[in-house]
Design an enzyme around this catalytic site. Sequence first.
Site, short mmCIF file in Angstrom:
data_model
loop_
_atom_site.label_atom_id
_atom_site.label_comp_id
_atom_site.label_asym_id
_atom_site.label_seq_id
_atom_site.Cartn_x
_atom_site.Cartn_y
_atom_site.Cartn_z
N LYS A 14 62.89 62.79 27.92
CA LYS A 14 61.69 62.27 28.58
C LYS A 14 61.96 62.23 30.07
O LYS A 14 63.11 62.05 30.48
CB LYS A 14 61.38 60.87 28.08
CG LYS A 14 60.95 60.84 26.64
CD LYS A 14 60.60 59.45 26.20
CE LYS A 14 60.42 59.43 24.70
NZ LYS A 14 60.76 58.16 24.11
N LEU A 213 63.12 45.29 19.65
CA LEU A 213 62.90 45.74 18.28
C LEU A 213 62.08 47.03 18.32
O LEU A 213 60.86 47.01 18.46
CB LEU A 213 62.15 44.67 17.47
CG LEU A 213 62.75 43.25 17.50
CD1 LEU A 213 61.86 42.26 16.76
CD2 LEU A 213 64.16 43.24 16.89
N ARG A 245 68.84 52.70 10.45
CA ARG A 245 70.25 52.25 10.49
C ARG A 245 70.39 50.95 9.71
O ARG A 245 69.51 50.09 9.77
CB ARG A 245 70.71 52.00 11.92
CG ARG A 245 70.87 53.24 12.73
CD ARG A 245 71.44 52.91 14.10
NE ARG A 245 70.93 53.86 15.06
CZ ARG A 245 70.50 53.56 16.29
NH1 ARG A 245 70.57 52.31 16.73
NH2 ARG A 245 70.05 54.48 17.07
N GLY A 335 58.73 48.80 20.46
CA GLY A 335 57.64 49.14 19.54
C GLY A 335 57.26 48.04 18.56
O GLY A 335 56.09 47.66 18.48
N VAL A 336 58.23 47.49 17.83
CA VAL A 336 57.93 46.44 16.87
C VAL A 336 57.70 45.11 17.60
O VAL A 336 56.72 44.39 17.35
CB VAL A 336 59.09 46.28 15.85
CG1 VAL A 336 58.85 45.09 14.93
CG2 VAL A 336 59.29 47.57 15.07
N GLY A 337 58.58 44.77 18.53
CA GLY A 337 58.49 43.49 19.24
C GLY A 337 57.18 43.34 20.00
O GLY A 337 56.61 42.25 20.06
N GLU A 388 61.88 51.00 30.57
CA GLU A 388 63.24 51.42 30.95
C GLU A 388 63.21 52.42 32.11
O GLU A 388 64.04 52.35 33.01
CB GLU A 388 63.94 52.06 29.74
CG GLU A 388 64.34 51.02 28.71
CD GLU A 388 64.65 51.62 27.35
OE1 GLU A 388 63.79 52.33 26.80
OE2 GLU A 388 65.75 51.36 26.84
P1 ADP Z 1 62.49 53.71 20.23
O1 ADP Z 1 63.48 52.70 19.75
O2 ADP Z 1 62.63 55.05 19.60
O3 ADP Z 1 62.29 53.74 21.74
P2 ADP Z 1 59.98 52.26 20.09
O4 ADP Z 1 60.42 51.10 20.90
O5 ADP Z 1 58.85 53.09 20.61
O6 ADP Z 1 61.12 53.22 19.63
O7 ADP Z 1 59.55 51.68 18.66
C1 ADP Z 1 59.09 52.54 17.67
C2 ADP Z 1 58.79 51.75 16.42
O8 ADP Z 1 57.85 50.70 16.73
C3 ADP Z 1 58.10 52.57 15.34
O9 ADP Z 1 59.03 53.19 14.50
C4 ADP Z 1 57.32 51.53 14.58
O10 ADP Z 1 58.12 51.07 13.51
C5 ADP Z 1 57.16 50.37 15.54
N1 ADP Z 1 55.77 50.08 15.82
C6 ADP Z 1 54.97 50.63 16.77
N2 ADP Z 1 53.73 50.09 16.70
C7 ADP Z 1 53.75 49.17 15.70
C8 ADP Z 1 52.79 48.29 15.12
N3 ADP Z 1 51.54 48.23 15.58
N4 ADP Z 1 53.19 47.50 14.11
C9 ADP Z 1 54.45 47.55 13.64
N5 ADP Z 1 55.39 48.36 14.13
C10 ADP Z 1 55.06 49.17 15.15
#
Ligand code: ADP
Length: 405
Positions: A14, A213, A245, A335-337, A388
């Site tokens: 990226k 997360l 993981r 993404g999750v957080g 980041e």
């Molecule tokens: P990376 O660690 O690859 O940078 P991200 O921080 O983008 O990834 O997080 C990606 C993850 O976020 C996805 O695999 C998904 O599980 C989670 N995610 C994204 N949107 C949602 C949502 N609306 N609800 C739950 N989980 C989500």
Amino acid sequence: MKILVMNAGSSSQKSCLYEVVDDRISEPLWEASIDWTRRQGFAEFEVKTATGAVLEEEIPMQSRTQAIAHLLETLWQGKTKVIDLPAEVAVVGHRVVHGGQDYRESVRVTAEVKAAIADLFVLAPVHNPANLEGIEAIESIFGKDIPQIAVFDTAFHSHIPDAAAIYPGLYAWVEKGIRRYGFHGISHQYCAQRAAQILDRDLKDLRLITCHLGNGCSLAAIRNGQSIDTTMGFTPLEGLMMGSRSGSIDPSILIHLMRQEGYTADRLDKELNKESGLLGISGVSADLRSVLAAMDTGNPRAKLALDIYIHRLRSCLGSMLVSLGGLDALVFTAGVGENSAIVRELACQSLEFLGLKLDLEKNKNRPVNLDIATPDSTIRILVIHTQEDLAIAQECWHHCSSKAD
Ligand code: ADP
């Protein structure tokens, strides 16, 4: 001044171009990515600019360096052009995953720094080679004199005290560099600084737990603006349950599988890193969204996967909390957080005994860079959009402006 940021992963590259205007870093003028995973032998490009131009293409892949060169040409050629000449880029910042014990902050790339990144290939076999390749690609496109800054994902954790960083194995391990390094440091540090801004407090007075997360997951315990403990360790495999993981497991399981089933190191590596976690338990996906959707249709393994994920998150929160000896704010990011209200709600439930209270409405209302605790909560709860690449650009700006002083 224009700052180019390079963020190389195992399967993607990226990149963003920022501009400093009146001492402030703009939104990216240009954002681009290459994905090497979708079709064998091909690289998939996606480029967009602040003015709305979009380029999507798939081309046969010769080498990663050639793909990076193609990606960067879209800065000054074609419909996504945002500069006239490569020379307009003043500095390039790279996310470098592993800086070992020697690199405790970002540094200007020199021959010595490149050699150190190469020496650390054994500790980060997927990422550090990609990071070095990115640095060398920039040298060949922009010339050897362009300033390049290496920003390390391990640096923020490099002050973790020995008692937390050293594994209680043989002392000889310590001498071999086997210790906790921690990762996601750029994100944890950015979120800590942003938390202090949102709370209008001095970072030095705050005790924080930042929960990154995403696909990878880690927590950091932050005091005086420094990480004093974290859940990832010698590699990003330790700690929380993640997308694919396992996180921490009893090491004797590996010995058992090797002895009883003849597992090789490669098979263990693949199963623990790529086939475990949410994916391994649910059998559905490493993506939490798909796991939650399967849970809603009554899939019991999906439910078990979420239950384990939350249990691990709660138990690691407890560990960080006690390392800190108190807590002013809990921060959710990645993404999750940032997106999963249910994960935040379930994680916060376990800390209610401390007087932490989540505002359930605010939590459900897609909060971004907001405090979602109730006014009477003893601990603030923040959702912060991690950036980041912006943090790397800020490091570059810091290097360039301190040199000019
Ligand atoms: P990376 O660690 O690859 O940078 P991200 O921080 O983008 O990834 O997080 C990606 C993850 O976020 C996805 O695999 C998904 O599980 C989670 N995610 C994204 N949107 C949602 C949502 N609306 N609800 C739950 N989980 C989500």
